[in-house]
Design a protein around this motif. Sequence first.
Motif, PDB file in Angstrom:
ATOM      1  N   LEU A 416       0.829  -1.200   0.000  1.00  0.00           N
ATOM      2  CA  LEU A 416       0.000   0.000   0.000  1.00  0.00           C
ATOM      3  C   LEU A 416       0.865   1.253   0.000  1.00  0.00           C
ATOM      4  O   LEU A 416       0.551   2.243  -0.681  1.00  0.00           O
ATOM      5  CB  LEU A 416      -0.910  -0.021   1.223  1.00  0.00           C
ATOM      6  CG  LEU A 416      -1.920   1.099   1.382  1.00  0.00           C
ATOM      7  CD1 LEU A 416      -2.810   1.218   0.163  1.00  0.00           C
ATOM      8  CD2 LEU A 416      -2.764   0.861   2.639  1.00  0.00           C
ATOM      9  N   LEU A 417       1.967   1.227   0.740  1.00  0.00           N
ATOM     10  CA  LEU A 417       2.881   2.366   0.770  1.00  0.00           C
ATOM     11  C   LEU A 417       3.447   2.655  -0.614  1.00  0.00           C
ATOM     12  O   LEU A 417       3.583   3.823  -1.008  1.00  0.00           O
ATOM     13  CB  LEU A 417       4.012   2.087   1.753  1.00  0.00           C
ATOM     14  CG  LEU A 417       5.115   3.144   1.852  1.00  0.00           C
ATOM     15  CD1 LEU A 417       4.545   4.479   2.330  1.00  0.00           C
ATOM     16  CD2 LEU A 417       6.231   2.674   2.793  1.00  0.00           C
ATOM     17  N   SER A 418       3.752   1.611  -1.370  1.00  0.00           N
ATOM     18  CA  SER A 418       4.295   1.826  -2.712  1.00  0.00           C
ATOM     19  C   SER A 418       3.291   2.553  -3.597  1.00  0.00           C
ATOM     20  O   SER A 418       3.663   3.397  -4.423  1.00  0.00           O
ATOM     21  CB  SER A 418       4.685   0.490  -3.341  1.00  0.00           C
ATOM     22  OG  SER A 418       3.542  -0.310  -3.618  1.00  0.00           O
ATOM     23  N   GLY A 419       1.998   2.241  -3.437  1.00  0.00           N
ATOM     24  CA  GLY A 419       0.975   2.948  -4.198  1.00  0.00           C
ATOM     25  C   GLY A 419       0.891   4.414  -3.823  1.00  0.00           C
ATOM     26  O   GLY A 419       0.736   5.285  -4.680  1.00  0.00           O
ATOM     27  N   ALA A 420       1.009   4.705  -2.525  1.00  0.00           N
ATOM     28  CA  ALA A 420       0.961   6.091  -2.073  1.00  0.00           C
ATOM     29  C   ALA A 420       2.139   6.885  -2.619  1.00  0.00           C
ATOM     30  O   ALA A 420       1.990   8.044  -3.057  1.00  0.00           O
ATOM     31  CB  ALA A 420       0.954   6.140  -0.550  1.00  0.00           C
TER      32      ALA A 420
END
Length: 438
Positions: A416-420
Amino acid sequence: MPSETTAEHDARVVNSGPHDHVNPSDIAVGVIIGRTSEFFDFFVYAIASVIVFPKLVFPYADPLTGTLYSFGIFALAFAARPFGSAIFMAIDRAYGKGTKLTLALFLLGSSTVAMGFLPSYESIGDWAAVVLMALRIMQGLALAGAWDGLASLLALNVPDNRRGWYAMIPQLGAPIGLLVASALFAFFVSNLSTDDFYDWGWRYPFYVAFAINVVALFARLRIVVTPEYERLFEAKELQPATIGATLREEGRHVAVGAFAPLASFALFHMVTVFPLSWIFLYTRDQPARFLTVEALGAVAFAGAVLLSGVLADRIGRRTLLMGCAVAIAVFSGFAPQLLDGGLAGETLFMLTGFVLLGLSFGQSSGAVAASFSMAFRYTGSAVTSDLAWLFGAGFAPLAALLLATHFGLIAAGAYLLSGAVATLLALRLNAHWDLRNG
């Protein structure tokens, strides 16, 4: 202009008269109904991919492996969407939007209903997985073809100071579709014996899909055959350009636009599909209870989508999207662990996640469409949306479950962090976009 189909003619007759001008409110109704049908089909499959297909199609595998296989098939629809856009854009150019939408929604409804008749592995062996893969690919092709341009039409017919509000309207289809799908499955799971549910109960939500798609078809045809829509179409403001020409002229916007909503799209599956799989596999919670929590989360989701429209018009869409991306990055650092915190932890994770999702997802379509010139807005928005869903959401349940199983729930947050991060970089690269007024 392409010749008129029977469906278009019938819709024109129904809506003819002295008051056949379409205002934004009328368009909004058609948009919400259309998006609700698409997301309902989507969520019915997503829920079944966790609680039904691993046991029905992959009974020879352990529960985790069966779910991973199911999530692999889940991703096929997203991989098929760009091809579906190419096919149905060609149909649109040759035969018109009425024909395109009729074929796409018939294919979507038929493939979804056909899943309700899927034989088990015990009946046909490995062919059960082959049939499911074929139907899932058909769903993906049809979802791409169901792109109707109504969101763009809506954006072109609203006051400048209300564009954020109207940009969120198409996104309301997601929480409504999730609410109905979750409630249906929760009802059958809680009121049937285990044997009855796996024998026939799980099939009924798939049957409902066809009726919903029929309603959605006529709601959309009511709009696309009106004089206002035809005027915009003939002025080439919503002309379906070829994908090749769109990529040549607007390739930069497609590339960056595909990453701009990545935080939202990654979060989309992190709070809808992945938690259900984790709860189902690694806790003793009953699926009915979690599906009920998910239905309640859908209500919070809808409220946050509405709030996103208000905030976008006050502070600007780009500012809101960047703020949401930062909040999602923070959320990814601690929230997944809440899924191991019992009912209280699960509820907090779901409600917080759905509020963040609503605020960001509510403006994601507007961010995509706003950057394209009129001549390429229709096709550019469709292709960009296809790629954003593929990169941000298609493999999210599979990746999150693999990471969480092998490295703990904190690792799922890394996805999820990579998407942000991708969203923040994309918005930074396009800082010159005026997303508030574009």
